[in-house]
Design an enzyme around this catalytic site. Structure first.
Site, PDB file in Angstrom:
ATOM      1  CG  ASP A 287      -1.633   3.541   5.048  1.00  0.00           C
ATOM      2  OD1 ASP A 287      -0.551   3.648   5.756  1.00  0.00           O
ATOM      3  OD2 ASP A 287      -2.445   4.377   4.710  1.00  0.00           O
ATOM      4  CG  HIS A 614      -5.920   1.214  -2.158  1.00  0.00           C
ATOM      5  ND1 HIS A 614      -5.378  -0.016  -2.548  1.00  0.00           N
ATOM      6  CD2 HIS A 614      -5.066   1.416  -1.009  1.00  0.00           C
ATOM      7  CE1 HIS A 614      -4.154  -0.254  -1.893  1.00  0.00           C
ATOM      8  NE2 HIS A 614      -3.926   0.592  -0.957  1.00  0.00           N
ATOM      9  CG  ASP A 662     -15.396   1.975  -7.778  1.00  0.00           C
ATOM     10  OD1 ASP A 662     -14.665   1.933  -6.716  1.00  0.00           O
ATOM     11  OD2 ASP A 662     -16.677   1.368  -7.710  1.00  0.00           O
ATOM     12  CD  GLU A 671      -4.660   5.274  -0.091  1.00  0.00           C
ATOM     13  OE1 GLU A 671      -4.151   4.616   0.919  1.00  0.00           O
ATOM     14  OE2 GLU A 671      -4.100   5.811  -0.532  1.00  0.00           O
TER      15      GLU A 671
END
Length: 691
Positions: A287, A614, A662, A671
């Site tokens: 993020d 991610h 994955d 992540e």
């Protein structure tokens, strides 16, 4: 988000009363982005908690009529809405669960996880039953493999070179049932073969392993690639394509539309009346948030990787020197690893509450978007308002610890910066003493991870240790010696992490020269911790120093394996005993392919490796115009609590090592994170030094 609890409830928690077979996230589990924006398997998109179709949207977002499409294999449409942000605040269902909608949701969930005639249950492709480190074994190091087989008696094995010629033979050792995977396995030891080469394979029970090398070269590459990862995580600077081909991008979170920018960031409403320039630093994970506690432990581990190169008998500081990482700062006469760590350190210093304010000297816990954003999204395209979150004792002590450590390591290169760092560390220490229980709230999980922690005893110990090692002052020695942590057994099964930082202080007290009384006992405690991890490694047929209680693999388990290996490596540095070196080196085998899934958790390393982690900008899986994660990126790895919807839909009942996907949507198992890669960098550097 990795490794942290939030108040957002998972679908598992919501339906636990009726779907009892689902694993319930432990109260202390490190949660994730929870009900977040993104794209589910099957193409159903939702953003900021709202269905892309717009059904049932509320002020806080809703997930209405989307469950069936969101879950692979589910065919029913749910008549109702789930407002995850309202659930996080009020602990109650929103309206709309009428007309049997909950029953439909449960049925769809079961169909997705268990399979139907049209949609069989998910089963990973694990390839050949001979599991090896798919990258490399050191010529003079341990060489072990694992064979999955029901055979009760020993079996013959052969080691073949790239030409297919058998160069060594032996017999397997039956190990019975491996609890971590639920498989019956044998062990193979081919350590007697010491000739370097490429393209070796192991053959046993009619199966041929994936290829691997014998040599140290791959670890020299991994040492650098795992550190080069941080440049592409930088905030507030354009990433140059000539330095990272294929990864060039515009600067993120400058004051350029649509960004709101990080140069003048306000606090959350009602929290403070000032703004701070908190530009720079590393994006924490997949993020756009920046977190002091996770950035702190990551920075410490990078700095400690460099400090070990100065102090350990097998250290090679030149291999982390100026020009090794291809950074914008390369050529400035400063070791590149220090240049990279400084990018984060400058951000950490900016997070300190300024003088004249009621909490002057404290550090804000985090800064991130007001609301969750969707995938994919380049940092430069993030339109969200940015906010400072409340200061915390833990963040303040992370700042004190890392700034104090920086003061001693940067002094030969930039005395002014070293002085500034030490001044900030002292101010942070004083502020933390005045506010010893300002703990981060577990409810602060909107737009970013909460990173909750209700005990700062370990952070006080770590910060005091770093301040003492840098200054030699009695006040800090007294705190270390009087801390209950100082004599506690801190080397537990899950290892150290952002929420368990005592080991950071203990390891540095054991290795950095000082006049602290009782230092021999400190060193002995590290060796005793290593003995425990070595016993664990020997008991595991897959050869890793990791056996979590109840076989419940934790969030980011791959880096916990590595941090436990760091303790083994440190014991070798302290004693010179080969068993600790061999244990640390062997720990890398699990990370690089000798595991139940037969996959390397490091992007670009091994024939089959994680490459769909991610991330909002390493999002090639969702947008072919974006790259996959860079070579040398560590995936979080198996997580028994499977908090994300995709993992929940495919991995119900998974055993330990099999709780991993994955896939870019599996944010709880797959992540990427700055502290995880720091553990990889530290261990890759250690293993390279042994070659």
């Amino acid at each position: 988000m990795p490794r942290r609890s939030t108040a957002l409830l998972t679908f598992t928690a919501l339906l636990s009363a009726v779907l009892t077979a689902l694993p319930v996230t432990p109260a202390a589990a490190e949660g994730g982005e929870g009900a977040r924006s993104g794209t589910f398997a099957g193409g159903v998109e939702w953003r900021n908690g709202a269905s892309a179709a717009g059904a049932g949207q509320s002020g806080n977002g809703a997930l209405a009529g989307a469950f069936a499409g969101a879950l692979p294999g589910a065919g029913a449409q749910v008549n109702g809405a789930l407002a995850p942000r309202e659930l996080s605040r009020n602990g109650a269902f929103g309206e709309g669960w009428a007309n049997g909608a909950l029953d439909v949701a449960v049925a769809s969930w079961r169909a997705a996880s268990q399979g139907t005639a049209d949609s069989p249950a998910y089963a990973p492709d694990t390839g050949p039953r001979v599991r090896v480190n798919q990258v490399a074994y050191l010529p003079a190091g341990p060489k072990n493999a694992t064979l999955v087989t029901d055979a009760g008696a020993r079996l013959a094995w052969e080691l073949r070179n790239a030409a297919g010629v058998t160069v060594a033979r032996g017999w397997t050792v039956p190990r019975g049932l491996d609890v971590s995977s639920g498989q019956r396995v044998h062990s193979l030891d081919f350590g007697a073969y010491r000739t370097a080469g490429q393209g070796f394979t192991l053959v046993a029970d009619g199966e041929t392993s994936r290829p691997f090398d014998i040599g140290a070269g791959a670890y020299e590459e991994l040492r650098l690639d795992s550190l080069k990862y941080y440049y592409t995580q930088r905030s507030g600077i354009a990433v140059r394509d000539d330095l990272r081909p294929g990864y060039g991008r515009a600067a993120g979170h400058l004051d350029v539309a649509p960004n709101r920018g990080d140069h003048d960031v306000p606090c959350q409403p009602g929290l403070c009346d000032y703004t701070l320039d908190v530009n720079g630093g590393w994006y924490d994970a997949g993020d756009h948030g920046k977190y002091v506690v996770n950035g702190g432990i990551a920075t410490w581990e990078l700095l400690s990787t460099y400090e070990r190169s100065l102090l350990a008998g097998t250290g090679h500081p030149d291999r982390l020197g100026d020009g090794t990482l291809a950074l914008p700062e390369s050529g400035n006469g400063v070791p590149d690893v220090l240049d990279e760590a400084r990018w984060e350190l400058e951000f950490l210093l900016r997070m300190q509450v300024p003088g004249g304010q009621p909490l002057a000297g404290m550090a804000h816990h985090k800064i991130h978007d007001e609301q969750w954003t969707s995938l994919p999204l380049l940092p430069s395209a993030d339109p969200q308002k940015r906010e400072l979150h409340p200061p915390s004792t833990q963040a303040t002590l992370n700042l004190a610890a890392t700034a104090a450590q920086a003061a001693r390591l940067y002094r030969p290169y930039d005395r002014q910066f070293a002085d500034r760092a030490l001044t900030a560390a002292r101010a942070a220490w004083t502020a933390a003493l005045a506010h010893p229980a300002m703990h981060p709230s577990a409810d602060d999980g909107i737009g970013g991870g909460a990173y909750p922690d209700d005990d700062a005893t370990d952070e006080f110990y770590w910060a005091a240790a770093e301040l003492y090692l840098t200054t030699g002052e009695g006040q800090f020695a007294d705190h270390v010696l009087n801390s209950p942590v100082h004599t506690a057994d801190i080397f537990g099964a899950l290892g150290f992490d952002w929420g368990r930082t005592a080991a950071a202080g203990r390891l540095d007290l054991a290795t950095v020269p000082s006049a602290l009384p009782g230092r021999e006992q400190i060193r002995r405690s590290v060796v005793e911790g290593a003995d425990g991890y070595l016993a664990t490694l020997d008991s595991q047929p897959y050869g890793m120093p990791y056996a979590p209680p109840g076989n419940v693999y934790d969030w980011g388990s791959s880096h916990q394996v590595l941090n436990n290996a760091v303790v083994l490596a440190t014991a070798f540095d302290l004693t010179g005993a080969a068993r600790y070196r061999d244990g640390a080196v062997q720990s890398m085998d699990y990370i690089l392919g000798r595991n139940a899934l037969n996959t390397s958790y490091v992007t670009g390393y091994g024939e089959v490796n994680s490459h769909q982690q991610h991330s909002r900008w390493y999002a090639h899986q969702l947008d072919p115009n974006l790259p996959s994660p860079p070579r040398g990126t560590l995936a979080g790895g198996p997580n028994s609590s499977i908090q994300d919807p995709l993992a929940q839909s495919r991995l119900q009942g998974c055993v330990g090592q099999f709780c991993y996907l994955d896939d870019i949507e599996s944010w709880s198992t797959n992540e990427t994170a700055v502290n995880w890669n720091a553990a990889l960098a530290r261990m890759a550097s250690f293993v390279a030094d042994q070659g």
